[in-house]
Design a protein around this motif. Structure first.
Motif, PDB file in Angstrom:
ATOM      1  N   LYS A   8     102.681  -9.819 -39.293  1.00  0.00           N
ATOM      2  CA  LYS A   8     102.803  -8.629 -40.140  1.00  0.00           C
ATOM      3  C   LYS A   8     102.548  -7.376 -39.309  1.00  0.00           C
ATOM      4  N   ASP A   9     103.063  -6.238 -39.801  1.00  0.00           N
ATOM      5  CA  ASP A   9     102.901  -4.999 -39.040  1.00  0.00           C
ATOM      6  C   ASP A   9     102.363  -3.858 -39.903  1.00  0.00           C
ATOM      7  N   ASP A  10     101.491  -4.200 -40.868  1.00  0.00           N
ATOM      8  CA  ASP A  10     100.837  -3.152 -41.662  1.00  0.00           C
ATOM      9  C   ASP A  10      99.343  -3.427 -41.725  1.00  0.00           C
ATOM     10  N   PHE A  11      98.558  -2.376 -41.909  1.00  0.00           N
ATOM     11  CA  PHE A  11      97.103  -2.463 -41.837  1.00  0.00           C
ATOM     12  C   PHE A  11      96.531  -3.446 -42.849  1.00  0.00           C
ATOM     13  N   TRP A  12      97.030  -3.408 -44.086  1.00  0.00           N
ATOM     14  CA  TRP A  12      96.434  -4.242 -45.133  1.00  0.00           C
ATOM     15  C   TRP A  12      96.625  -5.728 -44.860  1.00  0.00           C
ATOM     16  N   SER A  13      97.750  -6.074 -44.219  1.00  0.00           N
ATOM     17  CA  SER A  13      98.014  -7.486 -43.934  1.00  0.00           C
ATOM     18  C   SER A  13      97.141  -8.023 -42.812  1.00  0.00           C
ATOM     19  N   ILE A  14      96.762  -7.155 -41.869  1.00  0.00           N
ATOM     20  CA  ILE A  14      95.973  -7.627 -40.727  1.00  0.00           C
ATOM     21  C   ILE A  14      94.505  -7.206 -40.830  1.00  0.00           C
ATOM     22  N   LYS A  15      94.145  -6.480 -41.890  1.00  0.00           N
ATOM     23  CA  LYS A  15      92.803  -5.902 -42.034  1.00  0.00           C
ATOM     24  C   LYS A  15      91.694  -6.920 -41.800  1.00  0.00           C
ATOM     25  N   SER A  16      91.784  -8.082 -42.438  1.00  0.00           N
ATOM     26  CA  SER A  16      90.703  -9.066 -42.364  1.00  0.00           C
ATOM     27  C   SER A  16      90.563  -9.681 -40.976  1.00  0.00           C
ATOM     28  N   TYR A  17      91.563  -9.477 -40.095  1.00  0.00           N
ATOM     29  CA  TYR A  17      91.508 -10.021 -38.749  1.00  0.00           C
ATOM     30  C   TYR A  17      90.978  -9.004 -37.736  1.00  0.00           C
ATOM     31  N   LEU A  18      90.659  -7.805 -38.209  1.00  0.00           N
ATOM     32  CA  LEU A  18      90.138  -6.753 -37.344  1.00  0.00           C
ATOM     33  C   LEU A  18      88.614  -6.723 -37.414  1.00  0.00           C
ATOM     34  N   PRO A  19      87.945  -6.165 -36.396  1.00  0.00           N
ATOM     35  CA  PRO A  19      86.489  -6.015 -36.470  1.00  0.00           C
ATOM     36  C   PRO A  19      86.100  -5.179 -37.689  1.00  0.00           C
ATOM     37  N   LYS A  20      84.962  -5.495 -38.284  1.00  0.00           N
ATOM     38  CA  LYS A  20      84.520  -4.795 -39.490  1.00  0.00           C
ATOM     39  C   LYS A  20      84.403  -3.296 -39.249  1.00  0.00           C
ATOM     40  N   GLU A  21      83.880  -2.919 -38.101  1.00  0.00           N
ATOM     41  CA  GLU A  21      83.751  -1.493 -37.780  1.00  0.00           C
ATOM     42  C   GLU A  21      85.118  -0.814 -37.779  1.00  0.00           C
TER      43      GLU A  21
END
Length: 435
Positions: free
Chosen positions: A284-297
């Motif tokens: 995916k290429d949008d923030f909401w789709s990859i959000k949970s895979y990013l650091p919490k900060e």
């Protein structure tokens, strides 16, 4: 004594007696001029009653669903229906009063709907830009879709917790003037200036626990890659103009790679690699789709940026008086329609191959040292945006660069001979920019 009666009569009927009440304040916190009758009333009491009735009528026409004190603070909230009801009663009472001849000749003021403009968010001003898409603010349903409610609620809570901090940021408008000027030179959307707000609160000497310094919180290595001087004698990360120029370059490079401003903000915080890895993992290429895979900060960083930009651009006029209790947050919602259609995404280069036409025009040269893309583009007369998109993964190379690493640098075939001829110069000049 007779002279005392004459003296008091003059004082009571003088215009100075009316002005001694002091200025009146309307619901907007502005002074209203004292009314003067065209003829003197027979008695002071009748004159005061006439002025009060006329003033009430004027206030009824300008009534707002909340009231403010002289300092511009909201001091009470009144439902619009109650305001309308009170205005009607004022008009009815006015008819029953016995008015002096001058006041009686005044035509009744036409009824108006309460002015609700002060309860509405500022309209979003879009600046035409053929290089970058607009930054998505909260409420733009064409971008956020079913996450829009979540984002608007986040803005509401953020404003409640950090309004005083944002008010203090407003006092540093001279910083915004400089940042706006530099971002415009690079065609970066003006809303990106709020990234500096959440990075450093626009403080020159801000320093993070991991060593990021200055207005834009550059790490030393990235600052040098962007052409800033960082040594024992000089640190241009603390220079507003120079650091903003470096930030504009870095933001444009990240955008070439990620093609979405929320992903750019995420990469600015965490570095490009975690964002790229999350995109490859999810497809995916949008923030909401990859959000949970990013650091919490990083997740919180992106949300704070959107909230800050939305408040400063569309709700700024509520910061000082405070949000009225009856503010309708649904008023933030908008759909840009045709404007949004122009921003339609095409297949992301990280998730798909180049087009057949692009591959035919492309040549790859192996490089062992980092090159400044602005310098390459200017020296070889190559479109900088195209160069950035073709080398969308260039910052993966820069981010992990060590002596001996190589990168397949993509340039137009027609520029291959010029690149080989200028390669030594480009390497030396790029290295000097990083000192």
């Amino acid at each position: 004594m007779q002279w005392k009666k004459i003296f008091y009569a003059i004082v009571l009927t003088s215009p100075l007696a009316a002005s001694a009440q002091g200025p009146r304040i309307n619901s907007d916190g502005k002074r209203l001029a004292m009314l003067e009758s065209s003829e003197r009333a027979e008695s002071n009491n009748n004159k005061v009653n006439a002025q009060k009735a006329h003033m009430d009528s004027m206030m009824a026409a300008k009534a707002l669903p909340f009231t403010m004190n002289g300092n511009g603070k909201v001091i009470s909230g009144t439902p619009a229906s109650e305001v309308k009801s009170k205005n009607t009663n004022v008009a009815d009472n006015r008819k029953a009063q016995e008015l002096p001849p001058a006041a009686a000749s005044v035509k009744p003021i036409a009824k108006e709907e309460p002015r609700l403009a002060a309860l509405r968010p500022s309209e979003r001003v879009y600046e035409a830009n053929d290089k970058f898409k607009a930054v998505p603010l909260a409420g733009e349903t064409d971008y956020y879709g079913n996450m829009n409610g979540y984002m608007v609620n986040y803005v509401k809570n953020y404003m409640g917790h950090f309004s005083q901090r944002l008010i203090s940021i407003n006092g540093r408008s001279e910083c915004f003037t400089t940042i706006d000027r530099v971002l415009k030179q690079y065609s970066i959307p003006k809303e990106l200036k709020y990234l500096a707000v959440i990075e450093s609160a626009l403080l020159q000497n801000a320093r993070s626990p991991v060593g990021a310094v200055g207005y834009w919180q550059f790490m030393e290595s990235t600052a040098r890659l962007m052409g800033l001087t960082v040594n024992g004698r000089r640190d241009e990360r603390k220079d507003l103009t120079r650091s903003t120029q470096a930030a504009a370059k870095y933001l444009s490079y990240l955008y070439d790679q990620l093609d979405d401003w929320l992903l750019v903000v995420a990469a600015y915080n965490s570095g490009p690699r975690p964002v790229v890895n999350a995109m490859k993992r999810t497809g995916k290429d949008d923030f909401w789709s990859i959000k949970s895979y990013l650091p919490k900060e990083t997740q919180n960083h992106v949300l704070a940026f959107v909230a800050t930009a939305t408040i400063m651009e569309r709700l700024n006029h509520f910061l000082l008086p405070g949000m009225p209790a009856n503010f309708d947050w649904a008023l933030l919602n908008s759909n840009r329609g045709e404007a949004a259609a122009k921003d339609k995404k095409f297949a992301h280069p990280l998730l798909s191959k180049f087009s057949e036409e692009e591959v035919k025009k492309m040549a790859m040269v192996r490089i062992k040292t980092p090159l400044d893309l602005e310098l390459v583009a200017a020296t070889l007369s190559i479109d900088r945006r195209m160069l950035g998109k073709w080398n969308y993964d260039y910052f993966d190379f820069l981010d992990t660069y060590k002596a001996g690493n190589t990168y397949n640098f993509r340039i137009p075939k027609e520029k291959l001979d010029a690149f080989i001829e200028k390669k030594d110069y480009l390497e030396r000049a790029s290295a000097n920019m990083q000192l």
